[in-house]
Every structure is written in structure tokens, then in C-alpha cells.
Design a protein around this motif. Structure first.
Motif, PDB file in Angstrom:
ATOM      1  N   GLU A  95     -85.114 -39.164  41.682  1.00 34.13           N
ATOM      2  CA  GLU A  95     -85.495 -37.762  41.551  1.00 34.13           C
ATOM      3  C   GLU A  95     -84.287 -36.893  41.225  1.00 34.13           C
ATOM      4  N   CYS A 119     -83.703 -37.061  37.562  1.00 33.64           N
ATOM      5  CA  CYS A 119     -84.682 -36.238  36.838  1.00 33.64           C
ATOM      6  C   CYS A 119     -84.343 -34.754  36.939  1.00 33.64           C
ATOM      7  N   GLU A 120     -83.944 -34.305  38.121  1.00 32.14           N
ATOM      8  CA  GLU A 120     -83.606 -32.898  38.312  1.00 32.14           C
ATOM      9  C   GLU A 120     -82.377 -32.515  37.494  1.00 32.14           C
ATOM     10  N   SER A 133     -89.964 -35.460  34.627  1.00 30.58           N
ATOM     11  CA  SER A 133     -90.230 -35.385  36.066  1.00 30.58           C
ATOM     12  C   SER A 133     -90.184 -36.804  36.610  1.00 30.58           C
ATOM     13  N   LEU A 134     -90.195 -36.905  37.921  1.00 30.31           N
ATOM     14  CA  LEU A 134     -90.149 -38.228  38.545  1.00 30.31           C
ATOM     15  C   LEU A 134     -91.325 -39.085  38.104  1.00 30.31           C
ATOM     16  N   GLU A 135     -92.537 -38.528  38.130  1.00 33.19           N
ATOM     17  CA  GLU A 135     -93.698 -39.352  37.771  1.00 33.19           C
ATOM     18  C   GLU A 135     -93.733 -39.644  36.269  1.00 33.19           C
TER      19      GLU A 135
END
Length: 256
Positions: A16, A19-20, A30-32
């Protein structure tokens, strides 16, 4: 059968963080979404190396976000670590041993009415858009589709005239249904599951089984390696094929 491995909380936090950071540099990830992209890579017809999928996934944003070699290594550890977890969950032998067992555990954001209302209140999207976009699994499915579009040769159109092609098409449809707008999704469920009302969780489970089935489908339909053509070697006293007029043993055969 290999025991199922799962990403730890630290693993997910590290992914995460990647991604951030990329999002701060303009990447629309995004993470997903990343998890969906990686899932498609693992479930596909061949092994795609990081040097190939990294630019396909992030474009130039990764190089802009990560310049220090140590930071690059940390980011790649998070990404490839998740790839390895997915490879374990989609291990073909384990899937064949227990075809009815759910092994895939995707990373998805859970949305409820309160979460949608918060996003709408922030003015990011309208209430109508939230009903379609903020569905659990929709971002993950978008990532899966992005990987398919990045490597179209690995995801050819199904041959629906054949039984195997229809099976492949059905597997894909179950996965891609997660990104359908609400009205289209209702029509799909009515056609594919007549008389049934599936919850979002059931649709997600169906998509996960679709991914597992795709992994096995591609195991049987992997690309064949190109055959290497070996030209016959001339005899020592034959004319050299280079056209010099000399015997092979006195020309290119002398260095063979």
C-alpha cells in the motif's frame, strides 16, 4: 498440495505504501488495482518477467517515484512478494488436487453505503457514479483488465465456436463482471443465473473461481516454444556457404 500462503499485514502495508507513493507522483493506482493487475499476470498463459510488467503497470511513474536504488529494491520486494503469494495461491497442482477449494484471496476495498457517502460528500464523484464505481472488487477487476490490455497477445479473444473457447469465455466473463455498471450487472446475473439473486460476495467468489479456472486453462494452452532451426554443417571439402569460393575447411570451417 501446497498449503495456501497469505499476505501478512506488514506485506499489505508495504504494498500500500508503494501505491500511495506512486499516486503522489500522478499514477492512477490503488492497492486493489495493483493486486488485480498482478493476479492477471500470474493467471495468464506465460510467465511475464518484472522488467516487462513493471513499465506496463506504471509507465514512467515508477522511475519518477523511485530514484534511489535502495528504495527501488524495497518497492520491488513488496510487488514481487505479492506476486509470489498469488503464484502460491494459484499453484496448478494444488488447484487440480482440490478444484472446489477457494485458494485465491484478492486484496479488495470493502465499500458500504457510509463509505460511498463519504466519497460523494468530498465532491470526488456523484452519487450515481458511486453506485457503479465504488463496488467491492471493481478496482481489482479494472487492474485485471489493464493487464489483459497491456499484453493482448496473452489474452486472445475466445473462440466461442469451440467447447474449450466457451469455457475460457465463461471464466473471463465471471471475472470481468465485477466491473460492470449496476444495471448491466443485474442483466448479466439474470441471464447467467436465472432465478437466482447473487450477493456481491458471491459474485466475488465466482470471479475468484474464474481466475483459478483460467490458471488451469492456460496450463493446457501455454504458448509453444519456438523451434530452433539448425542449418546443416557443410562437409570440410564442400564449398563454403559464404560464397568465397574456398573450401569450407579453409574458410569459415577453419574457425568452427
Amino acid at each position: 498440495m501446497k498449503p495456501v500462503r497469505h499476505s501478512t499485514e506488514d506485506d499489505i502495508a508495504a504494498l500500500e505504501a508503494v501505491c500511495e507513493r506512486l499516486a503522489n507522483f500522478g499514477a492512477d493506482v490503488s492497492l486493489e488495482w495493483v493486486d488485480g493487475f498482478l493476479t492477471a499476470l500470474v493467471a495468464g498463459r506465460r510467465i511475464v518477467q518484472p522488467a516487462e510488467w513493471l513499465p506496463a503497470m506504471f509507465g514512467e511513474d515508477f522511475e519518477r517515484a523511485y530514484g534511489d536504488p535502495t528504495e527501488v529494491a524495497t518497492a520491488m520486494e513488496a510487488l514481487t512478494g505479492r506476486w509470489n503469494i498469488l503464484a502460491n495461491q494459484l499453484d496448478p497442482e494444488s488447484l487440480m488436487d482440490e478444484p472446489d477449494a477457494m485458494r485465491l484471496t484478492p486484496l479488495m476495498i470493502t465499500y458500504d453505503e457510509a463509505a460511498r457517502a463519504e466519497v460523494v460528500a468530498a465532491g470526488q464523484i456523484t452519487a450515481e457514479e458511486a453506485e457503479d464505481l465504488l463496488q467491492t472488487g471493481a478496482g481489482w477487476c479494472d487492474g485485471f483488465q489493464a493487464a489483459m490490455e497491456a499484453f493482448p497477445d496473452d489474452w486472445p479473444e475466445p473462440d466461442v465456436d469451440s467447447e474449450e473457447g466457451r469455457w475460457y469465455d465463461d471464466c473471463l466473463t465471471r471475472v470481468l463482471a465485477l466491473s460492470l455498471p449496476k444495471a448491466e450487472l443485474a442483466a448479466y446475473v439474470a441471464e447467467a443465473y436465472p432465478g437466482e439473486e447473487l450477493t456481491r460476495d458471491q459474485l466475488i467468489d465466482d470471479a475468484c473461481f474464474g481466475v483459478q479456472d483460467l490458471r488451469l486453462y492456460w496450463l493446457d494452452h501455454a504458448p509453444k516454444p519456438e523451434q530452433r532451426r539448425v542449418e546443416p554443417t557443410p562437409g570440410r571439402n564442400d564449398p563454403c556457404p559464404c560464397g568465397s569460393g574456398k573450401k569450407f575447411k579453409k574458410c569459415h570451417g577453419a574457425t568452427a
